[in-house]
Design an enzyme around this catalytic site. Sequence first.
Site, PDB file in Angstrom:
ATOM      1  N   LYS A  19       6.268 -32.172 -10.441  1.00  0.00           N
ATOM      2  CA  LYS A  19       6.864 -31.794 -11.566  1.00  0.00           C
ATOM      3  C   LYS A  19       6.509 -30.258 -12.145  1.00  0.00           C
ATOM      4  O   LYS A  19       5.392 -29.724 -11.732  1.00  0.00           O
ATOM      5  CB  LYS A  19       6.589 -32.915 -12.800  1.00  0.00           C
TER       6      LYS A  19
ATOM      7  N   ARG B  64       3.083 -42.256  -8.699  1.00  0.00           N
ATOM      8  CA  ARG B  64       4.495 -42.256  -7.965  1.00  0.00           C
ATOM      9  C   ARG B  64       4.552 -40.957  -7.403  1.00  0.00           C
ATOM     10  O   ARG B  64       4.646 -39.906  -7.974  1.00  0.00           O
ATOM     11  CB  ARG B  64       5.299 -42.299  -9.023  1.00  0.00           C
TER      12      ARG B  64
HETATM   13  N1  PMM Z   1       9.984 -39.745 -12.596  1.00  0.00           N
HETATM   14  C1  PMM Z   1      11.258 -39.514 -12.037  1.00  0.00           C
HETATM   15  C2  PMM Z   1      11.816 -40.647 -11.671  1.00  0.00           C
HETATM   16  N2  PMM Z   1      11.350 -41.955 -11.916  1.00  0.00           N
HETATM   17  N3  PMM Z   1       9.696 -43.076 -12.752  1.00  0.00           N
HETATM   18  C3  PMM Z   1       8.579 -43.521 -13.223  1.00  0.00           C
HETATM   19  N4  PMM Z   1       8.039 -44.678 -13.604  1.00  0.00           N
HETATM   20  N5  PMM Z   1       7.858 -42.245 -13.689  1.00  0.00           N
HETATM   21  C4  PMM Z   1       8.247 -41.062 -13.693  1.00  0.00           C
HETATM   22  O1  PMM Z   1       7.461 -40.303 -14.195  1.00  0.00           O
HETATM   23  C5  PMM Z   1       9.535 -40.980 -12.768  1.00  0.00           C
HETATM   24  C6  PMM Z   1      10.196 -41.973 -12.519  1.00  0.00           C
HETATM   25  C7  PMM Z   1      11.883 -38.232 -11.707  1.00  0.00           C
HETATM   26  O2  PMM Z   1      11.019 -37.790 -10.649  1.00  0.00           O
HETATM   27  P1  PMM Z   1      11.913 -37.698  -9.260  1.00  0.00           P
HETATM   28  O3  PMM Z   1      13.160 -36.823  -9.403  1.00  0.00           O
HETATM   29  O4  PMM Z   1      11.082 -36.669  -8.414  1.00  0.00           O
HETATM   30  O5  PMM Z   1      12.214 -38.949  -8.642  1.00  0.00           O
END
Ligand code: PMM
Length: 294
Positions: A230, A270
Amino acid sequence: MQSPALGRARPLIPPEGLPRRGRCLVMGILNVTPDSFSDGGLYADTRHAIDRGLELAAQGADIVDVGGESTRPGARPVCLDEELARTVPVVRELARAGVWVSADTMHAPVARAAVEAGARLVNDVSGGLADPAMAGAVAAAGVPYVAMHWRAPSREMDHRADYGDVVADVMAELGARLWRLAEAGVDPARIVLDPGLGFAKRPEHDWALLAGLGRLWELGFPLLVGASRKRFIGAALADGGADEVPPAGRDVATAAVSALAAVGGAFCVRVHDVRASLDAVRMAAAYVECLDRT
Ligand code: PMM
């Protein structure tokens, strides 16, 4: 295992229905989207997505999180049919192969279809705010539910990053979501909370939340941390300079943040790069175990 965050011991109790490893779990990210911020387009077709999911599991992911809608700042929503078509076949194949699959969706119909296809967890970045039917759907499905802190859809969220004490504000807003989930009949033993790093947050908010995991623990629920690649990581790597390190160059730093989150008591991280974060949370587990003995 116990967490030493803020110098207080906290038992690491996973929610019912998820793997127990005696360490922070690692959730591998599988975005079946053309436009996610760091891996958009890489796994947009079903075959590539399934192969990638199997690869993440082989690398040691405890859970593979399948999402069909980008949540990056400014992203446009996709229609339900498109989200279902992107995700359900992938969920089904991975579940059939024995992978623990999570459905990353804000929409009750997608959550229901994913659970029917074998998903064992629903991961909702809106914590139920985007779809009022989500809480009831999760209660009926009886699966663990990740309720993330969220204030607004992706296209608006950057304008909603106003906080006093960000940790207190996020705790209060997550507390309000917990009431709604309880009213809808979601089993508290299956709820996971997430501070929502990068969602209506500026880098200083993300760092404060990461450092404030010990306070978030006071809500009494397992915590999931999604820091991977991020912007706050890119900004910290730029060392105050103007040039942020691009997302693909943030994996080593992400693993460092995974270790910090695990030491802070996170139940799960994650991440895109599973191997590095798995090593990181193993180091954190060994460290915390030693702290517990000293
Ligand atoms: N961030 C993204 C997508 N899903 N789910 C949870 N629980 N926590 C997060 O911080 C989160 C998520 C966005 O990141 P990506 O585009 O790399 O998937």
